[in-house]
Design a protein around this motif. Sequence first.
Motif, mmCIF file in Angstrom:
data_model
loop_
_atom_site.group_PDB
_atom_site.id
_atom_site.type_symbol
_atom_site.label_atom_id
_atom_site.label_comp_id
_atom_site.label_asym_id
_atom_site.label_seq_id
_atom_site.Cartn_x
_atom_site.Cartn_y
_atom_site.Cartn_z
ATOM 1 N N GLY A 94 0.796 -1.217 0.000
ATOM 2 C CA GLY A 94 0.000 0.000 0.000
ATOM 3 C C GLY A 94 0.830 1.269 0.000
ATOM 4 O O GLY A 94 0.371 2.322 0.471
ATOM 5 N N ASP A 95 2.067 1.211 -0.520
ATOM 6 C CA ASP A 95 2.854 2.441 -0.602
ATOM 7 C C ASP A 95 3.548 2.567 -1.956
ATOM 8 O O ASP A 95 3.620 1.623 -2.737
ATOM 9 N N GLU A 96 4.046 3.752 -2.223
ATOM 10 C CA GLU A 96 4.627 4.098 -3.521
ATOM 11 C C GLU A 96 5.817 3.214 -3.879
ATOM 12 O O GLU A 96 5.894 2.671 -4.987
ATOM 13 N N ALA A 97 6.744 3.056 -2.936
ATOM 14 C CA ALA A 97 7.947 2.261 -3.201
ATOM 15 C C ALA A 97 7.593 0.812 -3.489
ATOM 16 O O ALA A 97 8.146 0.178 -4.399
ATOM 17 N N GLY A 98 6.660 0.265 -2.730
ATOM 18 C CA GLY A 98 6.263 -1.126 -2.913
ATOM 19 C C GLY A 98 5.613 -1.370 -4.259
ATOM 20 O O GLY A 98 5.849 -2.408 -4.893
ATOM 21 N N GLN A 99 4.794 -0.439 -4.717
ATOM 22 C CA GLN A 99 4.127 -0.613 -6.007
ATOM 23 C C GLN A 99 5.113 -0.485 -7.165
ATOM 24 O O GLN A 99 5.033 -1.225 -8.147
ATOM 25 N N LYS A 100 6.079 0.424 -7.043
ATOM 26 C CA LYS A 100 7.124 0.518 -8.066
ATOM 27 C C LYS A 100 7.966 -0.758 -8.105
ATOM 28 O O LYS A 100 8.384 -1.215 -9.185
ATOM 29 N N LYS A 101 8.211 -1.320 -6.940
ATOM 30 C CA LYS A 101 9.017 -2.544 -6.852
ATOM 31 C C LYS A 101 8.322 -3.696 -7.567
ATOM 32 O O LYS A 101 8.965 -4.495 -8.262
ATOM 33 N N LEU A 103 6.163 -3.476 -10.099
ATOM 34 C CA LEU A 103 6.279 -3.243 -11.547
ATOM 35 C C LEU A 103 7.682 -3.568 -12.040
ATOM 36 O O LEU A 103 7.860 -4.179 -13.105
ATOM 37 N N ASP A 104 8.678 -3.174 -11.272
ATOM 38 C CA ASP A 104 10.066 -3.436 -11.674
ATOM 39 C C ASP A 104 10.346 -4.928 -11.776
ATOM 40 O O ASP A 104 11.099 -5.371 -12.651
ATOM 41 N N ILE A 108 9.084 -3.635 -15.742
ATOM 42 C CA ILE A 108 8.462 -2.345 -16.048
ATOM 43 C C ILE A 108 9.039 -1.289 -15.111
ATOM 44 O O ILE A 108 8.725 -1.243 -13.916
ATOM 45 N N ASN A 109 9.917 -0.466 -15.649
ATOM 46 C CA ASN A 109 10.481 0.656 -14.903
ATOM 47 C C ASN A 109 10.722 1.808 -15.876
ATOM 48 O O ASN A 109 10.471 1.680 -17.082
ATOM 49 N N GLU A 110 11.193 2.920 -15.381
ATOM 50 C CA GLU A 110 11.326 4.109 -16.231
ATOM 51 C C GLU A 110 12.348 3.904 -17.344
ATOM 52 O O GLU A 110 12.197 4.438 -18.451
ATOM 53 N N THR A 111 13.354 3.094 -17.080
ATOM 54 C CA THR A 111 14.383 2.850 -18.105
ATOM 55 C C THR A 111 13.861 1.935 -19.208
ATOM 56 O O THR A 111 13.988 2.247 -20.397
ATOM 57 N N THR A 112 13.264 0.809 -18.825
ATOM 58 C CA THR A 112 12.810 -0.149 -19.845
ATOM 59 C C THR A 112 11.623 0.375 -20.645
ATOM 60 O O THR A 112 11.471 0.056 -21.820
ATOM 61 N N MET A 113 10.776 1.171 -20.017
ATOM 62 C CA MET A 113 9.579 1.665 -20.698
ATOM 63 C C MET A 113 9.804 3.005 -21.394
ATOM 64 O O MET A 113 8.993 3.430 -22.219
#
Length: 427
Positions: A94-101, A103-104, A108-113
């Motif tokens: 339920g937090d920002e870092a966890g949701q980015k993790k 996707l990664d 799916i991250n800013e570099t690959t996408m």
Amino acid sequence: MNSLNLSKFEEIQLPKFLKLRQNFRSDRITDIKEEVKKRFKAHLCNLSNKRIAVGVGSRGIANIDIITKAVIECLKEAGAIPFIVPAMGSHGGGDEAGQKKILDSYGINETTMGTSIDASMDTELIGMYGLDLPVYVAKSALLADGIVIIPRVKPHTGFRGKIESGVCKMLCIGLGKQKGAESIHSKGFEKFPELIPEVGRLIARKTKLLFAVAIVENAYDETYKIEVINKDEILNLKKEAALLEESRKLMGKIFIPKFDVLVIDEIGKNISGNGQDPNVTGLYFTGCVSGGPQFKKCVILDITKESHGNANGVGVSDIITRRLFDKIDFIAMYTNCFTSTYMEPCKIPMVASNSEDAIKIAVKTCNGVMGGQHKIVWIKNTMELENIIISEPILEQVKSNPKLEVLTEAEDVKFYKGEPKFSWDKI
């Protein structure tokens, strides 16, 4: 906490095991990127210089990185400025870092996408459904000039309805972040057949939703169909309902209807919201749906790396291993259950020292079956069901089913320090 020491008891005999192939329909898309581009052609109008939020969820969808990258590229080619919004409710703790993790872990991250990710958990109240159900949507999506979501359409694990998991569910629970997911779940799964489609439609009407890139998978966890559904089609529900029925016919299952013990090698949020898909196992935690194979005991041996310690769903089993228990992120799991309002999935079963002990405890506690005669079905997980392991006493049952193919002779499973000495990749 100590586990039971089986050396203090009489030896527990396991049956011999053999490898089996289950045969399902295998149609699939071979060129994912080209299919996305073909489906997009009629939907890329008036997007120049517009910021488009692309909602991506937490499920382990086949080719989700390829599909997401193709969607991003199509939007860029149309002159849009796309960015990714995690559409996964309370997952990732339920937090920002966890949701980015999460996707990664799917690539799916800013570099690959080649684009930014806004994983803010901030939401905005956009209206009410009825008199007492507030409806929330991620602020990051509301501030965009348009919204595109990438859901998988499939049967839900906790209820039955015309619309289940898919477009509407991602709108009202996924894009609702933790607050939106909690609001919907507060009404219970009994209300989901009404709430999922109707709240989904409310969000579609009140936001700048453009379309959904809906995915259907076959029983082999492969991309079977990609369908772009525009806003009007989302509102009338017909396309999503048709895709759900198609998915229901395609999904994997266990073709053996009755046995003694089910062994699941791994569960995980990337596999199912429940860690394992009850549509496959029959291990439902709500009273809103039933069905599936019949058995006496369930053993779960491990949790996937992609689940990041969220062992939601472990509570439907009877025995787990110490290895699994030690990997549990209790905060992530408890956040999930707190949001859904169902506590059963996070209850801790009996913990065995290792996989061998876990299976032997299950066998020993199945009453009325002679030693070495237990009917056991052993699967890797509920997404990968082509190759499974069964115990020899099931063999006669298997021979009469044309969808089942025996691959090996029956033999003892060898364990090393309590763990089985075989690889699923070599079955």
